[in-house]
Design a protein around this motif. Structure first.
Motif, PDB file in Angstrom:
ATOM      1  N   THR A   1       0.857  -1.248  -0.099  1.00 18.96           N
ATOM      2  CA  THR A   1       0.081  -0.084   0.007  1.00 18.96           C
ATOM      3  C   THR A   1       0.795   1.264   0.168  1.00 18.96           C
ATOM      4  O   THR A   1       0.795   2.097  -0.766  1.00 18.96           O
ATOM      5  CB  THR A   1      -1.076   0.129   1.238  1.00 18.96           C
TER       6      THR A   1
ATOM      7  N   GLU B   1       0.967   4.079  -3.019  1.00 18.63           N
ATOM      8  CA  GLU B   1       0.763   5.285  -2.570  1.00 18.63           C
ATOM      9  C   GLU B   1       1.891   6.320  -3.242  1.00 18.63           C
ATOM     10  O   GLU B   1       1.659   7.503  -3.772  1.00 18.63           O
ATOM     11  CB  GLU B   1       0.357   5.815  -1.319  1.00 18.63           C
TER      12      GLU B   1
ATOM     13  N   GLU C   1       1.985   6.526  -7.005  1.00 18.82           N
ATOM     14  CA  GLU C   1       0.624   7.376  -7.422  1.00 18.82           C
ATOM     15  C   GLU C   1       0.955   8.847  -7.388  1.00 18.82           C
ATOM     16  O   GLU C   1       1.111   9.472  -8.154  1.00 18.82           O
ATOM     17  CB  GLU C   1      -0.495   7.071  -6.801  1.00 18.82           C
ATOM     18  N   LYS C   2       1.689   9.226  -6.238  1.00 22.72           N
ATOM     19  CA  LYS C   2       2.260  10.592  -5.931  1.00 22.72           C
ATOM     20  C   LYS C   2       3.239  10.943  -7.013  1.00 22.72           C
ATOM     21  O   LYS C   2       3.186  12.167  -7.447  1.00 22.72           O
ATOM     22  CB  LYS C   2       2.858  10.595  -4.721  1.00 22.72           C
TER      23      LYS C   2
END
Length: 74
Positions: free
Chosen positions: A7, A11, A14-15
């Motif tokens: 996870t 994240e 994605e950032k």
């Protein structure tokens, strides 16, 4: 624990993707604001990968003038 790590990694990715997209939009906007000749010469050199000696005859300019256009665009 592995799910938590996955996870966190997702994240982060994605950032990073979002950050990259934003930077690309800013770069495209800056390129669009260049004077036409500077923009075209810059794109031929940096995006299309043409060499300076290949671009100069296309625009009927010296290699020195072409390099000045690239320098201004940078």
């Amino acid at each position: 624990m592995a799910d938590l790590n996955n996870t966190a990694i997702m994240e982060f990715v994605e950032k990073e993707d979002s950050f990259l997209e934003e930077r690309l939009k800013l770069l495209e906007s800056a390129i669009d604001q260049l004077p036409k000749k500077n923009r075209e010469v810059f794109l031929l050199s940096k995006k299309s990968g043409y060499k300076h000696m290949e671009i100069a005859p296309q625009w009927d300019i010296s290699e020195n003038a072409m390099e000045q256009h690239i320098s201004h665009a940078n």
